[in-house]
Design an enzyme around this catalytic site. Structure first.
Site, PDB file in Angstrom:
ATOM      1  N   GLY A  36     -12.866  -2.923  -0.195  1.00 56.05           N
ATOM      2  CA  GLY A  36     -13.790  -2.378  -1.136  1.00 56.05           C
ATOM      3  C   GLY A  36     -13.353  -1.422  -2.066  1.00 56.05           C
ATOM      4  CG  HIS A  37     -16.145   0.502  -4.867  1.00 52.81           C
ATOM      5  ND1 HIS A  37     -17.412   0.383  -5.284  1.00 52.81           N
ATOM      6  CD2 HIS A  37     -16.443   1.375  -3.631  1.00 52.81           C
ATOM      7  CE1 HIS A  37     -18.261   0.832  -4.728  1.00 52.81           C
ATOM      8  NE2 HIS A  37     -17.772   1.445  -3.681  1.00 52.81           N
ATOM      9  CG  ASN A  38     -13.537   4.185  -5.755  1.00 54.15           C
ATOM     10  OD1 ASN A  38     -14.613   3.260  -6.168  1.00 54.15           O
ATOM     11  ND2 ASN A  38     -13.132   4.941  -6.704  1.00 54.15           N
ATOM     12  CG  HIS A  42     -17.365  -1.061 -10.042  1.00 57.38           C
ATOM     13  ND1 HIS A  42     -18.861  -1.029  -9.805  1.00 57.38           N
ATOM     14  CD2 HIS A  42     -17.050  -0.617  -8.700  1.00 57.38           C
ATOM     15  CE1 HIS A  42     -19.199  -0.840  -8.581  1.00 57.38           C
ATOM     16  NE2 HIS A  42     -18.062  -0.528  -7.816  1.00 57.38           N
TER      17      HIS A  42
END
Length: 316
Positions: free
Chosen positions: A229-231, A188
């Protein structure tokens, strides 16, 4: 690192033009020295406007689409995961304590580790045993409680409170999977942005984005033990109660309220002023100004009526 070096190491053959690779980026951001990928046919239209130097696409499309920058592979997602390994970065370049760039009335307690190029605004407090990695920016009047870890490139605004034990900017939970069941980590490269007037409870985890930013917008309030979580993008003045779990790329409008243990699937949008009752399982986009509950999720009044009917049935 040159493209053909990467392809050789991950055992991919292509006759695409070689170039020096600078980064991995999504199609809309990639330039002529970057690699991107498409793992779903619905995103093929993005090729038209992309400047990416190379794009992994499914080999089933060979002969069906004509672009000079395509690399045909069996599994684009997996190829991208392997490629990401060559570009991972360290969170801390130097293991010695660094004096951050600070403004007046900043208090930094003992036991804190601070990386390179860190900036801390006026009247902010960093309590014991906090770890701040490289290139972090912290605004004015912000308080970071003990044992918080803030990963590289995180941006934190003014009047922010982060309670003990929270982790800001850790890797997102992203893997590609081989035919034989191994899980290949996707590195990431993004960050976390926390805007002004946000409060984050104890033991909260907020993952950094794959490429761009996970964002907690102005005035959001996040209770203890929440996972983001991511994004994800958390809208202005949203409230997330304890043990809420948002899967990657969940977004909300403003003033959303999620009760305890609400969970979402990935790539879900929750509209402005939506309320989700505790333990609600959100598996679809929710329109603004609505209330929901249950699993499977239904509008709150219907969910309440259903439970009344069930209780009546059990009495007969």
């Amino acid at each position: 690192m040159r493209l053909y070096e990467i392809l050789e190491k991950i055992k991919i053959k292509s006759d695409i033009k070689d170039f020096e690779v600078h980064s991995l980026l999504p199609l809309n951001l990639a330039g002529k020295n970057d690699i991107s990928y498409i793992d779903k046919d619905k995103y093929l239209n993005l090729l038209e406007g992309s400047n990416a130097g190379a794009v992994y696409v499914n080999e089933k499309l060979k002969g069906k689409i004509q672009y000079s920058n395509l690399i045909f592979v069996e599994n684009p997602h997996l190829a991208f995961a392997y490629t990401s390994q060559f570009f991972k970065t360290t969170q801390i370049n130097n293991t010695n304590y660094k004096t951050p760039k600070t403004n007046k009335n900043v208090r930094i307690f003992s036991g804190t580790f601070i990386g390179e190029n860190v900036e801390i605004g006026e009247n902010s407090t960093i309590m014991p045993n906090v770890v701040i990695c490289d290139d972090v920016k912290i605004g004015d009047n912000t308080t970071i409680y003990p044992n918080v870890v803030i990963y590289k490139n995180t941006i934190i605004g003014n009047n922010v409170i982060i309670h003990a034990g929270s982790i800001i900017g850790s890797d997102g939970f992203g893997y590609a999977h081989t035919k034989t069941g191994e899980h290949i980590k996707i590195e990431h490269f993004g960050n976390v942005i926390i805007e002004d007037n946000v409060e984050i409870g104890a033991n909260v985890t907020i993952d950094r984005a794959v490429f761009e930013s996970t964002i907690i917008k102005n005035g959001a309030k996040i209770d203890n033990l929440v996972q983001i979580g991511h994004n994800c993008v958390i809208g202005e003045h949203t409230i997330l109660v304890s043990q809420v779990g948002f899967a990657g790329s969940t977004t909300t409008g403003r003033n959303v309220i999620c009760g305890g243990q609400v969970g979402t699937g990935g790539h879900i949008h929750i509209g402005d002023f939506v309320q989700v009752a505790g333990r609600g399982a959100v598996g679809k986009n929710l329109p603004p100004n609505t209330k929901w509950g249950g699993h499977p999720l239904m509008e709150l009044n219907e969910w309440q009526k259903m439970h009344i009917k069930l209780r009546k049935l059990t009495k007969n």
